[in-house]
Scaffold this active site. Structure first.
Site, short mmCIF file in Angstrom:
data_model
loop_
_atom_site.label_atom_id
_atom_site.label_comp_id
_atom_site.label_asym_id
_atom_site.label_seq_id
_atom_site.Cartn_x
_atom_site.Cartn_y
_atom_site.Cartn_z
N HIS A 106 -10.31 79.88 196.66
CA HIS A 106 -9.16 80.77 196.56
C HIS A 106 -8.23 80.53 197.73
O HIS A 106 -8.62 80.00 198.78
CB HIS A 106 -9.60 82.24 196.52
N CYS A 107 -6.95 80.90 197.53
CA CYS A 107 -5.97 80.87 198.62
C CYS A 107 -5.57 82.30 198.93
O CYS A 107 -6.33 83.23 198.67
CB CYS A 107 -4.78 79.99 198.24
N VAL A 108 -4.38 82.50 199.42
CA VAL A 108 -3.96 83.85 199.83
C VAL A 108 -3.82 84.79 198.65
O VAL A 108 -4.14 85.97 198.73
CB VAL A 108 -2.63 83.78 200.61
N THR A 109 -3.37 84.27 197.51
CA THR A 109 -3.10 85.15 196.36
C THR A 109 -3.81 84.73 195.07
O THR A 109 -3.82 85.49 194.12
CB THR A 109 -1.59 85.19 196.06
N ARG A 110 -4.38 83.51 195.02
CA ARG A 110 -4.85 82.97 193.74
C ARG A 110 -6.28 82.45 193.80
O ARG A 110 -6.72 81.92 194.82
CB ARG A 110 -3.94 81.82 193.29
#
Length: 473
Positions: free
Chosen positions: A26-30
């Protein structure tokens, strides 16, 4: 906000079950998935889940938009439910690369090289915008610049200009770091290689044409072999090819040289061989190819300005969908450093705004779906600030007609910008703040183009929704 375990279970089911997940991070939002078969994804079911704000596939990755903060909890729950190993973003990239064809691999390679250095380039663009405002004539005073009237600000502007120009002066160093790292070599050697190509002992690349005309190009004489003593300031292709060679030589030597003498052999030999190859073959050939590419792009837009603007302005968002837009980063940077500015980037900035405008219209069109209304607003704001993926994949492509409306608006604006030869002196923030990177004498035309991409996509989307009945495609 706590995570509903059932919602996470529904996400897993919608993407084809845990057996369809090759890797996930995952990244910051996804959430980022490397799926074995994206054909098993039920997008309609996925995007009906309460915590999902949208989804899209790009460069072989399937991404599910969750939101900042909540995505960490969702990922932890997903790992617990599925039993999959935790993965990094690089793990996902490595997994998805296996499914790419040769063209996609080239595009992804360029993206992986240029995206890490974009913050430095964009920052330079913003700072150059401030310098442009301070030094441009006719912005605050007729026939004079701000610093000509207020001379105590001159040195302040000069320092800003120095800071802003640094990323472009030492551009091969930035590209060398990123490219050698991508190709599997030592990033530090990549920096050294890039700086070597712009060493102050070399003839500056920007002085090459005049030196050639005057016959004053300096040469090295190596046992009768003459090599041009020329730097490659602002050039993209020489450092890309040289970085590939350096990384491959380093990898080759690391596998064969004993650990006790690696420090004395690997880096010196790799740099020495790559350096000679760069000045003897790679530099001259790629310098010619880079100028040929730049001259070709400029000639097309000079001869067929309206058509070029219509195609590039109208279809840029389509390039984003396919991931091919990353290939134009190198072209933009080359135009900035060798042609006095890029006429492609201004159309990019307006294309982003057009996607935001279409997504924003959907907030007024949609009456009963509060989730879509919220996503339309937040993704529109994101697009207005230069990040279009949430608007495009979360809203516009889902309904299709907002996406088409945005293409129409950006095509019209693209024609306007291209026939008026609007240029940006650097890549900047590709949205509403984008005017800071536009050469100030083109501000008037650019602002008209900005009005077009704000009004046309919004209006077309709104009317189309009323006629179509607001049904997803």
């Amino acid at each position: 906000m706590s995570v509903n375990k059932e919602s996470v279970r529904q996400i897993v089911d919608a993407i084809g079950g845990k057996d369809n997940i090759a890797a996930a991070s995952h990244c910051v939002t996804r959430l980022r998935f490397a799926l074995k078969d994206e054909g098993k994804v039920d997008k309609e079911k996925l995007e009906s889940i309460d915590i999902v704000k949208g989804s899209f596939s790009t460069n072989g990755q399937f991404q599910v938009v969750i939101g900042q903060g909540l995505v960490d909890k969702v990922y932890n729950e997903l790992v617990e439910q599925t039993g999959i190993a935790r993965a990094t973003k690089q793990d996902i990239k490595n997994e998805t690369e296996k499914k790419l064809n040769p063209v996609q691999r080239i595009i992804k390679t360029l993206a992986d090289i240029f995206i890490p250095i974009l913050p430095a380039i964009v920052t330079a663009g913003l700072l150059m915008g401030i310098n442009n405002i301070l030094t441009g004539k006719d912005i605050f005073y007729d026939g004079q610049s701000f610093i000509e009237v207020h001379q105590n600000w001159a040195d302040f502007a000069s320092i800003i200009n120095l800071i802003a120009n640094t990323a472009f002066v030492f551009l091969p160093g930035l590209i060398g770091w990123s490219a050698v790292k991508k190709f599997g070599g030592s990033p530090l050697l990549g920096i050294v290689l890039g700086l070597m190509l712009v060493h102050p002992d070399l003839l500056n690349a920007w002085a090459y044409s005049s030196a050639k005309t005057e016959g004053t190009i300096p040469y090295w004489n190596i046992f009768g072999l003459e090599i041009q003593k020329v730097g490659y300031q602002g050039q993209v292709l020489p450092i890309l090819v040289a970085s590939y060679l350096l990384a491959k030589i380093e990898i080759f030597l690391n596998k064969r040289v004993h650990d006790t003498i690696k420090l004395l052999v690997v880096a010196p030999v790799a740099l020495l061989v790559t350096g000679f190859a760069s000045f003897l073959v790679i530099g001259p050939v790629t310098f010619w190819l880079g100028n040929l590419l730049t001259d070709g792009v400029v000639a097309i837009f000079d001869q067929f300005a309206a058509l070029g603007g219509l195609i590039y302005g109208g279809l840029y968002a389509v390039l984003v969908v396919t991931g091919m837009h990353h290939t134009f980063l190198a072209v933009d940077i080359q135009l900035v450093t060798t042609a006095g500015g890029t006429f492609l980037w201004p159309m990019l900035a307006l294309s982003n705004i057009a996607q935001g405008s279409a997504a924003f219209a959907m907030m007024f069109v949609e009456k009963g779906n509060e989730k879509l209304k919220g996503l339309s607003l937040t993704s529109a704001i994101s697009a207005f600030l230069g990040i279009t993926e949430p608007a495009m994949f979360g809203v516009n492509l889902r309904y299709r007609y907002p996406f088409i409306s945005a293409l129409i608006g950006s095509a019209i604006a693209g024609v306007l910008l291209s026939i008026n030869h609007v240029k940006a002196f650097s890549i900047g923030v590709g949205g509403l703040p984008g005017f800071l990177s536009i050469i100030h004498e083109y501000w008037g035309v650019f602002f008209v183009g900005m009005a077009i991409v704000l009004i046309v996509p919004f209006t077309l989307t709104f009317i189309w929704a009323k006629v179509k009945g607001n049904k997803t495609a």
